[in-house]
Design an enzyme around this catalytic site. Structure first.
Site, PDB file in Angstrom:
ATOM      1  CG  HIS A 203      -0.436   0.276   2.519  1.00  0.00           C
ATOM      2  ND1 HIS A 203      -0.656   1.458   3.184  1.00  0.00           N
ATOM      3  CD2 HIS A 203       0.325  -0.473   3.340  1.00  0.00           C
ATOM      4  CE1 HIS A 203      -0.064   1.420   4.373  1.00  0.00           C
ATOM      5  NE2 HIS A 203       0.536   0.253   4.493  1.00  0.00           N
ATOM      6  CB  THR A 239      -5.715 -19.234   2.904  1.00  0.00           C
ATOM      7  OG1 THR A 239      -6.028 -20.492   3.505  1.00  0.00           O
ATOM      8  CG2 THR A 239      -6.264 -19.188   1.492  1.00  0.00           C
ATOM      9  CB  CYS A 330      -0.943   9.747  21.681  1.00  0.00           C
ATOM     10  SG  CYS A 330      -1.687  11.342  21.898  1.00  0.00           S
TER      11      CYS A 330
HETATM   12  N1  PLP Z   1       8.040   0.194   8.011  1.00  0.00           N
HETATM   13  C1  PLP Z   1       7.971   1.475   7.628  1.00  0.00           C
HETATM   14  C2  PLP Z   1       9.240   2.225   7.402  1.00  0.00           C
HETATM   15  C3  PLP Z   1       6.728   2.080   7.435  1.00  0.00           C
HETATM   16  O1  PLP Z   1       6.666   3.341   7.050  1.00  0.00           O
HETATM   17  C4  PLP Z   1       5.558   1.321   7.661  1.00  0.00           C
HETATM   18  C5  PLP Z   1       4.216   1.930   7.522  1.00  0.00           C
HETATM   19  O2  PLP Z   1       4.028   3.099   7.790  1.00  0.00           O
HETATM   20  C6  PLP Z   1       5.687  -0.026   8.041  1.00  0.00           C
HETATM   21  C7  PLP Z   1       6.946  -0.559   8.212  1.00  0.00           C
HETATM   22  C8  PLP Z   1       4.493  -0.898   8.265  1.00  0.00           C
HETATM   23  O3  PLP Z   1       3.952  -1.327   7.033  1.00  0.00           O
HETATM   24  P1  PLP Z   1       2.422  -1.814   6.949  1.00  0.00           P
HETATM   25  O4  PLP Z   1       1.576  -0.582   7.032  1.00  0.00           O
HETATM   26  O5  PLP Z   1       2.318  -2.475   5.596  1.00  0.00           O
HETATM   27  O6  PLP Z   1       2.198  -2.774   8.048  1.00  0.00           O
END
Ligand code: PLP
Length: 402
Positions: A203, A239, A330
């Site tokens: 994403h 899965t 926070c």
């Molecule tokens: N690592 C970094 C550097 C990130 O910026 C993020 C998400 O913000 C993640 C790991 C976590 O990824 P996910 O949102 O796919 O769990």
């Protein structure tokens, strides 16, 4: 129309990913079933895996599909720890940078608290960069190292780490290196062959949420975190989400094809944004490294506005139709400055006065103009609303050098 400047949190789904997902959603079979429907699903899954592997220059068997970046990071950090300590219990040290995302930071803390790992936190300089020589020096010290973990690029300030040099130091010491490539992949060139394991997430590059991968060398001593059906090299049972993975493969391919054109475009849009902020707020301070794609992610702007509360800026911009982020967490209802900014030596009050603005594939000049148009009134109102207060606990920790 709202202006979206939070692409580091998540970036809009690409049309090609949506199409691939819709197409695969009509597939009935479970990719682990032996009948025809299962084999159709399995073919889609393996085609997506091959496409991801080809785009990243690894073999398909090195692509361990997961439910996102957080899971991939946990699998790498804990899986390498258990794999390496099972081989040799004397390997107790874990080297980790102080600026990791919580998806790495928290598993490392957990290993320290529950598994007796001796964690060595790697410092960063004022720009947020790890020193590869410090990594080499730590690897040379007595005490065996289970793993090293350093992110490719930081999610808050966009600083790019010297991964090639760090990977060379780890290879020399024969210690596995995990790299969190979640923010880097799709934004800057990433050589997936350098680390032992590399976490990526769909994403962040135009694919769906809840899908990612750990690229893991065949020789990586990875223990499983989830047990069950034995999917994904036996290290990640469950899965497979075939539609999500098909969307991931499509988004990754398009993102990498477009990268040479998109990255300089975003960097120049980001520089216009920073130039506009400097003109409107001469006291604003840009955090993180400046420079080319080897220094900072092209879509990242991170700025402190003295005398303003970051959360107030975020809310006022939100009301003006502009989505940005502060990056601060926070704790017990009190907003705390980010651990990344504190590790860079930034004053806690200034850290709490910061905004992260990130651009991505759908960003245009109109987004930048919307932010710059709203900023003068937002700054004035945020300044009037008052100065940042820091919790007594943090103030004491800073006073005591904690
Ligand atoms: N690592 C970094 C550097 C990130 O910026 C993020 C998400 O913000 C993640 C790991 C976590 O990824 P996910 O949102 O796919 O769990």
């Amino acid at each position: 129309m709202r202006a979206y400047l939070d692409h580091a949190a998540t970036t809009p789904l690409l049309a090609c990913a949506r199409e691939a997902m819709l197409d695969a959603l009509d597939t009935t079979g479970n990719a682990s079933s032996l009948h025809t429907a299962g084999r159709v699903a399995r073919r889609r899954l393996e085609e997506a895996r091959e496409s991801i592997a080809a785009d990243l220059g690894v073999t398909p068997s090195e692509v361990v599909l997961t439910a996102g970046g957080t899971e991939a990071d946990n699998l790498a950090v804990k899986g390498l720890w258990w794999g390496r300590t099972a081989e040799r219990p004397q390997r107790r040290r874990v080297l980790a940078s102080r600026v990791e995302h919580h998806a790495v930071l928290d598993p490392v803390h957990w290993l320290g608290e529950h598994e007796g790992a001796e964690v060595v936190w790697l410092d960063v300089d004022a720009l947020g960069r790890v020193d590869a020589e410090q990594v080499a020096a730590e690897l040379a010290r007595p005490g065996e190292v289970a793993l090293v973990t350093v992110m490719w690029a930081n999610n808050e300030v966009g600083t790019v780490q010297p991964i090639e040099a760090i990977a060379a130091a780890c290879a020399q010491a024969d210690v596995p290196l995990h790299v969190d490539g979640v923010q880097a992949l799709g934004s800057i060139p990433v050589d997936a062959g350098l680390p032992t394991t590399l976490a990526v997430s769909a994403h962040k590059l135009g694919g769906p949420m809840g899908v990612g991968a750990l690229l893991a060398r065949r020789s990586a001593p990875l223990a499983a975190l989830t047990h069950g059906g034995g999917q994904e090299r036996q290290v990640r049972s469950g899965t497979a989400d075939v539609p999500g993975i098909a969307g991931f493969a499509a988004a990754l391919h398009e993102t990498l094809v477009d990268l040479p054109e998109r990255s300089p475009r975003l960097a120049s849009l980001r520089d216009e944004l920073l130039g506009g902020i400097a003109a409107l707020a001469p006291d604003a301070i840009v955090n993180g490294a400046l420079g080319g794609l080897d220094a900072r992610l092209p879509g990242n702007a991170h700025v402190s506005f003295p005398g303003c509360e970051g959360d107030a800026l975020l809310m006022l911009l939100d009301a003006a139709g502009v989505d940005v982020s502060t990056g601060s967490a926070c704790t017990a209802g009190v907003p705390e400055p980010s651990h990344v900014l504190l590790a860079m030596g930034i004053d806690p009050i200034l850290a709490r006065s910061s905004l992260r603005m990130t651009l991505g594939h759908s960003s245009t000049r109109a987004d930048v103009d919307a932010l710059l148009g709203a900023l003068p009134e937002v700054l004035e109102r945020a300044r009037r609303a008052g100065q940042v207060r820091v919790s007594p606990r943090l103030a004491a920790a800073v006073r005591d050098g904690g």
